[in-house]
Design a protein around this motif. Structure first.
Motif, PDB file in Angstrom:
ATOM      1  N   ALA A  40       0.840  -1.195   0.000  1.00  0.00           N
ATOM      2  CA  ALA A  40       0.000   0.000   0.000  1.00  0.00           C
ATOM      3  C   ALA A  40       0.875   1.244   0.000  1.00  0.00           C
ATOM      4  O   ALA A  40       1.961   1.243   0.573  1.00  0.00           O
ATOM      5  N   CYS A 163      -6.971   6.727   3.695  1.00  0.00           N
ATOM      6  CA  CYS A 163      -8.009   5.739   3.940  1.00  0.00           C
ATOM      7  C   CYS A 163      -9.344   6.365   3.558  1.00  0.00           C
ATOM      8  O   CYS A 163      -9.671   7.467   4.015  1.00  0.00           O
ATOM      9  N   ALA A 200     -14.027   0.187  -5.604  1.00  0.00           N
ATOM     10  CA  ALA A 200     -12.715  -0.254  -5.124  1.00  0.00           C
ATOM     11  C   ALA A 200     -11.723  -0.363  -6.272  1.00  0.00           C
ATOM     12  O   ALA A 200     -10.551   0.018  -6.139  1.00  0.00           O
ATOM     13  N   LEU A 204      -8.125   1.595  -6.810  1.00  0.00           N
ATOM     14  CA  LEU A 204      -6.862   0.897  -7.067  1.00  0.00           C
ATOM     15  C   LEU A 204      -6.195   1.375  -8.351  1.00  0.00           C
ATOM     16  O   LEU A 204      -4.983   1.565  -8.402  1.00  0.00           O
ATOM     17  N   LEU A 212      -9.459   0.962   3.048  1.00  0.00           N
ATOM     18  CA  LEU A 212     -10.891   1.245   3.034  1.00  0.00           C
ATOM     19  C   LEU A 212     -11.431   1.044   4.442  1.00  0.00           C
ATOM     20  O   LEU A 212     -10.911   0.242   5.217  1.00  0.00           O
ATOM     21  N   LEU A 219     -16.781  -4.882   4.336  1.00  0.00           N
ATOM     22  CA  LEU A 219     -16.502  -4.020   3.179  1.00  0.00           C
ATOM     23  C   LEU A 219     -17.527  -4.245   2.081  1.00  0.00           C
ATOM     24  O   LEU A 219     -17.896  -3.313   1.358  1.00  0.00           O
ATOM     25  N   THR A 229     -15.461  -6.994  -3.244  1.00  0.00           N
ATOM     26  CA  THR A 229     -14.592  -5.914  -2.776  1.00  0.00           C
ATOM     27  C   THR A 229     -13.471  -6.453  -1.909  1.00  0.00           C
ATOM     28  O   THR A 229     -12.311  -6.054  -2.040  1.00  0.00           O
ATOM     29  N   HIS A 230     -13.793  -7.399  -1.027  1.00  0.00           N
ATOM     30  CA  HIS A 230     -12.749  -8.039  -0.222  1.00  0.00           C
ATOM     31  C   HIS A 230     -11.679  -8.659  -1.117  1.00  0.00           C
ATOM     32  O   HIS A 230     -10.471  -8.447  -0.914  1.00  0.00           O
ATOM     33  N   TRP A 233      -9.705  -5.884  -3.159  1.00  0.00           N
ATOM     34  CA  TRP A 233      -8.937  -4.932  -2.355  1.00  0.00           C
ATOM     35  C   TRP A 233      -7.812  -5.608  -1.580  1.00  0.00           C
ATOM     36  O   TRP A 233      -6.653  -5.161  -1.615  1.00  0.00           O
ATOM     37  N   ARG A 238      -3.871  -4.396   0.079  1.00  0.00           N
ATOM     38  CA  ARG A 238      -4.426  -3.307   0.873  1.00  0.00           C
ATOM     39  C   ARG A 238      -5.075  -3.857   2.140  1.00  0.00           C
ATOM     40  O   ARG A 238      -5.358  -5.041   2.258  1.00  0.00           O
ATOM     41  N   GLY A 240      -8.314  -3.285   5.182  1.00  0.00           N
ATOM     42  CA  GLY A 240      -9.655  -2.745   5.360  1.00  0.00           C
ATOM     43  C   GLY A 240     -10.014  -2.666   6.831  1.00  0.00           C
ATOM     44  O   GLY A 240      -9.517  -3.452   7.642  1.00  0.00           O
TER      45      GLY A 240
END
Length: 278
Positions: A40, A163, A200, A204, A212, A219, A229-230, A233, A238, A240
């Motif tokens: 990240a 974030c 998302a 990215l 996030l 998420l 999204t999980h 991301w 990344r 969350g």
């Protein structure tokens, strides 16, 4: 409770050039279908002072709602003051309970565990996107790319290494109305807002965002069975945050988020203490 002088010490410490002067390598050009973990982006934060601190953390206890409808934490008494001269519990803890972090390894065959998340990605600018009105009208609302574009039209481009937090108004009902917070219907399907995979992917591909955050259980929104999204991301390296509290007290922009993460080896997630300094 803060002893006399502690807030002044915190402000001074957070404003030191050495604390916020670290800059990590930029991470750009992500593919929406990427599966190779990418570190990240570290935030570039100018030295500044702060006027107040907002605690974005729910108190974790056995009654706090969880995704699986089981206690997120249980206590076994190991010592009692009256008998042993000190108090101590043994915890039985679900990693993903209360206000907590999802590490990349949570939804990937390989990826960073909690202890491997770079510290310089855990002190970042906070961007709060308010979708309360939409979530009130649609319990399954998905924060969209349009919501992010509208936020930038008002507040400017999302800061590097920030974030992005979805404020759906669910932080205020986590304890007061747990049934609504979970939203389980007669068929067992959950109902609460989340972040659209398309949003998302845009973050990215087109922005440099470290994490996030949501004030809901996940998420992804409640009815999701794919957890798009999980997967997108976290697989991209990344982190969350879920079950975030008090986002209604945080400004849309200008706050600095501090994510206090326990350094637990190989953990896929962990309860955290979140602070926003404004």
């Amino acid at each position: 409770m803060c002893v006399p002088g502690c807030m002044e010490a915190v402000r001074a410490g957070l404003s030191r050039r050495g604390f916020f002067g670290r800059a990590g390598a930029a991470a750009a050009g992500f593919a929406a279908t990427a599966v190779t973990p990418v570190p990240a982006p570290a935030a570039t934060l100018a030295p500044r002072s702060f006027e107040r601190m907002i605690d974005l953390t729910h108190t974790l206890g056995p009654q706090f709602p969880t995704f699986f409808d089981t206690p997120g934490i249980e206590f076994e008494t190991r010592a009692e003051y009256a008998k042993d001269g000190y108090n101590m519990y043994v915890w039985k803890l679900l990693e993903h309970a209360g206000t907590h972090i999802d590490a990349p390894i949570h939804f990937a065959a390989k990826g960073a565990s909690v202890d491997q998340i770079a510290a310089d990605t855990l002190v970042v600018p906070l961007a709060v996107v308010d979708v309360v009105e939409r979530a009130d009208n649609d319990p399954d609302y998905l924060l969209s790319r349009d919501d992010l574009v509208a936020w930038e039209a008002k507040h400017g481009r999302l800061p590097r290494g920030c974030c992005v937090a979805m404020h759906a108004g669910f932080g205020r009902i986590a304890v007061s109305d747990p049934a609504r917070f979970i939203g389980r219907d007669v068929d067992g399907t959950l109902h609460f807002p989340g972040i659209a995979p398309e949003a998302a992917a845009w973050l990215l591909n087109d922005r440099e965002v470290a994490g996030l955050a949501v004030d809901t259980l996940s998420l992804d929104n409640g009815p999701s069975t794919e957890f798009g999204t999980h997967k997108l991301w976290l697989t991209a390296g990344r982190w969350g945050l879920e079950n975030v509290a008090n986002l209604d007290q945080a400004p849309p922009t200008g706050a600095t988020l501090v994510v206090g993460v326990p350094k637990v080896k190989d953990a896929t997630g962990a309860p955290v203490r979140l602070f926003a300094f404004v």
